[in-house]
Design a protein around this motif. Structure first.
Motif, short mmCIF file in Angstrom:
data_model
loop_
_atom_site.label_atom_id
_atom_site.label_comp_id
_atom_site.label_asym_id
_atom_site.label_seq_id
_atom_site.Cartn_x
_atom_site.Cartn_y
_atom_site.Cartn_z
N HIS A 82 10.74 36.85 22.40
CA HIS A 82 10.62 35.83 23.45
C HIS A 82 10.95 34.45 22.90
N GLU A 83 11.01 33.47 23.79
CA GLU A 83 11.50 32.14 23.41
C GLU A 83 10.55 31.40 22.48
N LYS A 84 9.28 31.75 22.47
CA LYS A 84 8.32 31.06 21.60
C LYS A 84 8.14 31.75 20.25
N PHE A 85 8.98 32.73 19.98
CA PHE A 85 8.85 33.49 18.74
C PHE A 85 9.17 32.60 17.54
N VAL A 86 8.30 32.64 16.51
CA VAL A 86 8.47 31.82 15.32
C VAL A 86 8.77 32.71 14.12
N VAL A 87 9.78 32.34 13.35
CA VAL A 87 10.06 32.98 12.07
C VAL A 87 9.58 32.03 10.98
N TYR A 88 8.54 32.44 10.27
CA TYR A 88 8.01 31.64 9.17
C TYR A 88 8.82 31.93 7.91
N LEU A 89 9.08 30.88 7.14
CA LEU A 89 9.90 31.00 5.94
C LEU A 89 9.10 30.54 4.73
N TYR A 93 23.06 31.47 10.56
CA TYR A 93 23.38 32.88 10.77
C TYR A 93 22.42 33.51 11.78
N VAL A 94 21.10 33.23 11.62
CA VAL A 94 20.11 33.85 12.50
C VAL A 94 20.20 33.27 13.91
N LYS A 95 20.46 31.97 14.02
CA LYS A 95 20.55 31.33 15.33
C LYS A 95 21.73 31.86 16.16
N GLU A 96 22.76 32.32 15.49
CA GLU A 96 23.88 32.92 16.22
C GLU A 96 23.43 34.15 17.00
N LEU A 97 22.46 34.87 16.45
CA LEU A 97 21.96 36.09 17.08
C LEU A 97 20.76 35.84 17.97
N TYR A 98 19.92 34.88 17.58
CA TYR A 98 18.68 34.60 18.31
C TYR A 98 18.58 33.08 18.54
N PRO A 99 19.33 32.54 19.49
CA PRO A 99 19.41 31.08 19.66
C PRO A 99 18.11 30.42 20.08
N HIS A 100 17.15 31.18 20.62
CA HIS A 100 15.95 30.56 21.16
C HIS A 100 14.75 30.58 20.20
N ILE A 101 14.84 31.29 19.10
CA ILE A 101 13.70 31.34 18.19
C ILE A 101 13.60 30.04 17.41
N SER A 102 12.42 29.80 16.85
CA SER A 102 12.22 28.61 16.02
C SER A 102 11.82 29.03 14.61
N PHE A 103 12.02 28.12 13.67
CA PHE A 103 11.68 28.38 12.27
C PHE A 103 10.58 27.43 11.83
#
Length: 311
Positions: free
Chosen positions: A256-263, A281-291
């Protein structure tokens, strides 16, 4: 009566133990060497862990521990879990603590739970090793990567260090057409002068994976000097980490759009070129996620994981 928790972050490079109360107050915290049995063997891992536990008890006098969360590298299979459990059981028996509840998990999984709580999210780590874990926030956890240095750890410090050294040897052999500044940077780092000394360093008896990972420290400097091979390695590392991320997100989806990928991990924190390429690279596949680049030490997230289990 106050309740206490132990958080243990047993990584491939170092091990940190933190003793805290239910409010998060720190009573003892210490970092020592690796407890990854895959890297140093079970006997050494047990001794390091036993000494660390006893140091915590001696320094605090606190005996009763409500929860101990052991977040350990090497817990990747049922057999790996069994080996680590035996190491921890023997270490506990040799310590003065009375631990009422023990959690034993892969270090990345435990950190993820400490970060996300009951929310969906993912954690991508690139330090000495690399791995990606994701949760739907409802108890389901998936992983990608994290299979160790012999077959995996793509995009990690170890992997980058190995790629750098491979580049140096290939150029020495005449298998690469262009010179690379990586040779001089590694020689300066290791205080050596030639390829034979480098070979001796790689195969010396006390070699560890963490030492190989430290070679990755020269990559950013080489990139800033425009070294083509260094730039290629950074691109390859970012791509591998993005493939790992895509794989685990597809397993846990939908995203979903509020999904966060922690780094987290030194490679993503200290290599801005790799970080930017990875995000692109990741944004090309999942433009709505945040880091979110983690700014606390992993032990803090593991302590959160232990504290949550008190509730």
């Amino acid at each position: 009566m106050n309740q206490y928790v132990l958080a243990i972050d047993g990584g491939a490079t170092k091990t940190t133990l933190s003793l805290r109360d239910a409010e998060g107050k720190i009573y003892f915290e210490k970092t020592t060497t690796s407890t990854n049995y895959q890297a140093i063997g079970t006997e050494k891992a047990e001794k390091v862990l036993t000494d660390l536990l006893e140091d915590a008890y001696t320094s605090t006098g606190i005996q009763n521990i409500a929860v101990a969360a052991f977040a350990m590298a090497g817990v990747d299979t049922k057999n790996g879990l069994a080996i680590v459990r035996n190491i921890i059981d023997r270490s506990r028996q040799n310590s003065s603590f009375c631990i009422h509840h023990t959690i034993i998990e892969n270090d990345v999984q435990s950190t993820l739970i400490g970060l996300t709580g009951n929310n969906a999210g993912a954690l991508v780590i690139s330090g000495t090793g690399s791995a990606a874990y994701a949760t739907d926030g409802k108890g389901r956890i998936e992983r990608s990567g994290g299979w160790g240095h012999r077959v995996g750890d793509e995009g990690s410090g170890y992997w980058i260090g190995r790629e750098i050294l491979n580049t140096i040897f290939r150029y020495e052999d005449g298998r690469l057409p262009k010179p690379t500044i990586l040779t001089d940077l590694v020689y300066d780092l290791l205080q050596i002068n030639n390829i034979e000394q480098l070979n001796d360093w790689i195969y010396h008896p006390n070699y560890t994976n963490a030492q190989m990972a430290k070679i990755s420290a020269v990559l950013s400097k080489a990139i800033s000097l425009g070294d083509e091979r260094a730039i290629d390695i950074a691109c390859e590392a970012a791509k591998e980490l993005s493939l790992m991320t895509d794989a685990v997100l597809r397993k846990i989806g939908p995203i979903h759009e509020k999904f966060v990928v922690y780094l987290n991990g030194g490679i993503l924190k200290n290599n801005p070129v790799i970080l930017k390429l990875y995000k692109d690279y990741v944004k090309e596949l999942y433009p709505h996620i945040s880091f979110h680049l983690c700014n606390q030490n992993p032990i803090d997230y593991i302590a959160n994981r232990a504290l949550r289990s008190l509730k």
